[in-house]
Design a protein around this motif. Structure first.
Motif, PDB file in Angstrom:
ATOM      1  N   ASP A  88       0.854  -1.186   0.000  1.00 43.34           N
ATOM      2  CA  ASP A  88       0.000   0.000   0.000  1.00 43.34           C
ATOM      3  C   ASP A  88       0.894   1.242   0.000  1.00 43.34           C
ATOM      4  N   ARG A  90       0.201   4.333  -0.253  1.00 40.98           N
ATOM      5  CA  ARG A  90      -0.329   5.471   0.494  1.00 40.98           C
ATOM      6  C   ARG A  90       0.009   5.361   1.975  1.00 40.98           C
ATOM      7  N   ARG A  91      -0.137   4.165   2.528  1.00 42.27           N
ATOM      8  CA  ARG A  91       0.141   3.947   3.950  1.00 42.27           C
ATOM      9  C   ARG A  91       1.580   3.497   4.202  1.00 42.27           C
TER      10      ARG A  91
END
Length: 99
Positions: A88, A90-91
């Motif tokens: 991920d 984004r995270r």
């Protein structure tokens, strides 16, 4: 034994003494168990012949490389991983932590 938690608490001295005695008994049992464990560990260590036992006090030297351009640090496990393990972006979480 069910207790009514809304009822007033009794200040019965005998109950307090009983709790203190049982607490002291538990402490004594725990201390005895810890002493028994320590004795067993000493016997176990004496029985085992560890090949590198005398190396325990030596200092290890290890070259640590800074994070490379194709690596990232996972925000969950804080391990440095290769970009191919990024699940991920984004995270910034690795594939192991995302599962």
């Amino acid at each position: 034994m069910a207790r009514d938690f809304d009822a007033r608490r009794s200040t019965d001295v005998e109950e307090d003494e009983l709790q203190e005695q049982s607490l002291e008994t538990l402490k004594a049992q725990r201390a005895g168990a810890a002493a028994d464990l320590g004795d067993d560990m000493d016997a176990l260590e004496a029985e085992l012949d560890l090949p590198d036992a005398e190396v325990r006090d030596e200092e290890l030297s290890l070259r640590v490389l800074p994070r490379q351009a194709d690596e990232f640090t996972c925000t969950q496990c804080f391990l440095v991983q290769h970009r191919s393990q990024l699940a991920d972006p984004r995270r910034i979480v690795c594939s192991d932590c995302a599962a």
